[in-house]
Design a protein around this motif. Structure first.
Motif, PDB file in Angstrom:
ATOM      1  N   ALA A   1       0.911  -1.282  -0.004  1.00 51.09           N
ATOM      2  CA  ALA A   1       0.105   0.092   0.064  1.00 51.09           C
ATOM      3  C   ALA A   1       0.986   1.169   0.006  1.00 51.09           C
ATOM      4  N   GLN A   2       1.991   1.165   0.815  1.00 48.14           N
ATOM      5  CA  GLN A   2       2.936   2.424   0.711  1.00 48.14           C
ATOM      6  C   GLN A   2       3.548   2.644  -0.532  1.00 48.14           C
ATOM      7  N   LYS A   3       3.917   1.543  -1.461  1.00 44.38           N
ATOM      8  CA  LYS A   3       4.311   1.602  -2.677  1.00 44.38           C
ATOM      9  C   LYS A   3       3.166   2.062  -3.651  1.00 44.38           C
ATOM     10  N   GLU A   4       2.040   1.711  -3.606  1.00 45.19           N
ATOM     11  CA  GLU A   4       0.852   2.063  -4.387  1.00 45.19           C
ATOM     12  C   GLU A   4       0.764   3.675  -4.199  1.00 45.19           C
ATOM     13  N   THR A   5       0.790   4.036  -2.835  1.00 43.90           N
ATOM     14  CA  THR A   5       0.584   5.505  -2.440  1.00 43.90           C
ATOM     15  C   THR A   5       1.571   6.442  -2.966  1.00 43.90           C
ATOM     16  N   ASN A   6       2.865   5.842  -3.234  1.00 40.87           N
ATOM     17  CA  ASN A   6       3.898   6.785  -3.819  1.00 40.87           C
ATOM     18  C   ASN A   6       3.815   6.608  -5.294  1.00 40.87           C
ATOM     19  N   GLU A   7       3.365   5.449  -5.701  1.00 41.06           N
ATOM     20  CA  GLU A   7       3.217   5.754  -7.398  1.00 41.06           C
ATOM     21  C   GLU A   7       2.208   6.526  -7.671  1.00 41.06           C
ATOM     22  N   THR A   8       1.157   6.543  -6.851  1.00 37.86           N
ATOM     23  CA  THR A   8       0.023   7.450  -7.080  1.00 37.86           C
ATOM     24  C   THR A   8       0.546   8.897  -7.307  1.00 37.86           C
ATOM     25  N   LEU A   9       1.170   9.034  -6.009  1.00 34.95           N
ATOM     26  CA  LEU A   9       1.966  10.742  -6.205  1.00 34.95           C
ATOM     27  C   LEU A   9       2.572  10.910  -7.758  1.00 34.95           C
ATOM     28  N   TYR A  10       3.378   9.958  -8.049  1.00 37.73           N
ATOM     29  CA  TYR A  10       4.181  10.102  -9.280  1.00 37.73           C
ATOM     30  C   TYR A  10       3.049  10.381 -10.354  1.00 37.73           C
ATOM     31  N   TRP A  11       2.034   9.650 -10.525  1.00 35.34           N
ATOM     32  CA  TRP A  11       1.045   9.785 -11.644  1.00 35.34           C
ATOM     33  C   TRP A  11       0.519  10.948 -11.597  1.00 35.34           C
ATOM     34  N   LEU A  12       0.112  11.470 -10.429  1.00 39.75           N
ATOM     35  CA  LEU A  12      -0.657  12.748  -9.943  1.00 39.75           C
ATOM     36  C   LEU A  12       0.271  13.941 -10.268  1.00 39.75           C
TER      37      LEU A  12
ATOM     38  N   LYS B   1       1.869   9.224   4.638  1.00 39.16           N
ATOM     39  CA  LYS B   1       2.337   9.295   6.306  1.00 39.16           C
ATOM     40  C   LYS B   1       1.591   8.229   7.509  1.00 39.16           C
ATOM     41  N   LEU B   2       0.291   8.157   7.250  1.00 39.20           N
ATOM     42  CA  LEU B   2      -0.396   7.201   8.174  1.00 39.20           C
ATOM     43  C   LEU B   2       0.007   5.712   7.871  1.00 39.20           C
ATOM     44  N   ILE B   3       0.126   5.317   6.737  1.00 35.11           N
ATOM     45  CA  ILE B   3       0.588   4.063   6.205  1.00 35.11           C
ATOM     46  C   ILE B   3       1.913   3.831   6.870  1.00 35.11           C
ATOM     47  N   THR B   4       2.753   4.879   6.560  1.00 36.69           N
ATOM     48  CA  THR B   4       4.470   4.836   7.047  1.00 36.69           C
ATOM     49  C   THR B   4       4.359   4.486   8.851  1.00 36.69           C
ATOM     50  N   SER B   5       3.464   5.230   9.206  1.00 39.30           N
ATOM     51  CA  SER B   5       3.416   5.285  10.720  1.00 39.30           C
ATOM     52  C   SER B   5       2.883   3.888  11.213  1.00 39.30           C
ATOM     53  N   ILE B   6       1.892   3.325  10.596  1.00 38.74           N
ATOM     54  CA  ILE B   6       1.318   2.114  10.605  1.00 38.74           C
ATOM     55  C   ILE B   6       2.404   0.931  10.617  1.00 38.74           C
ATOM     56  N   LEU B   7       3.142   1.006   9.454  1.00 38.04           N
ATOM     57  CA  LEU B   7       4.353  -0.050   9.251  1.00 38.04           C
ATOM     58  C   LEU B   7       5.495   0.178  10.153  1.00 38.04           C
ATOM     59  N   LYS B   8       5.694   1.147  10.831  1.00 38.37           N
ATOM     60  CA  LYS B   8       6.896   1.676  11.844  1.00 38.37           C
ATOM     61  C   LYS B   8       6.167   0.823  13.030  1.00 38.37           C
TER      62      LYS B   8
END
Length: 118
Positions: free
Chosen positions: A66-77, A103-110
């Motif tokens: 999900a973190q990777k998909e969010t980062n990819e979405t930022l790229y496409w935007l 940020k939320l996903i990264t926090s949950i992962l940590k």
């Protein structure tokens, strides 16, 4: 109990689908918008999958994707904005929401990784 990441990721997916539908209708841009829909909606789908993860490691794995998909979405935007398919104001709004999800996903992962290692 309220699940903020579940609610925000679903609302974000709705925003992405509606935005891309408008771009497809008004500007006939289909290649980038299909990518944005795929990655932007995958975030919430992965969050939902993680709800029923088989183990803590599986949960972490799903949130990592999900973190990777969010980062990819930022790229496409960013690409949609740079190619003038997305207004600056809409870009700022969607970019903010995606960054908030990241940020939320990264926090949950940590937190999850810390609990796994203790």
């Amino acid at each position: 109990m309220k699940n903020i990441i579940k609610e925000k990721s679903f609302a974000f997916a709705v925003d992405i689908v509606n935005t891309c539908r408008n771009i497809q209708t008004e500007q006939k841009e289909f290649i980038i918008t299909k990518q944005v829909i795929r990655s932007g909606s995958a975030i919430g789908a992965l969050v939902r999958e993680a709800e029923h993860a088989e183990s803590k490691k599986d949960f972490i794995h799903k949130f990592s994707i999900a973190q990777k998909e969010t980062n990819e979405t930022l790229y496409w935007l960013e690409l949609l904005e740079a190619t003038q398919h997305l207004s600056n104001s809409l870009f700022i709004e969607l970019h903010y929401k995606a960054t908030e999800l990241l940020k939320l996903i990264t926090s949950i992962l940590k937190t999850s990784k810390t609990k796994l290692n203790n």
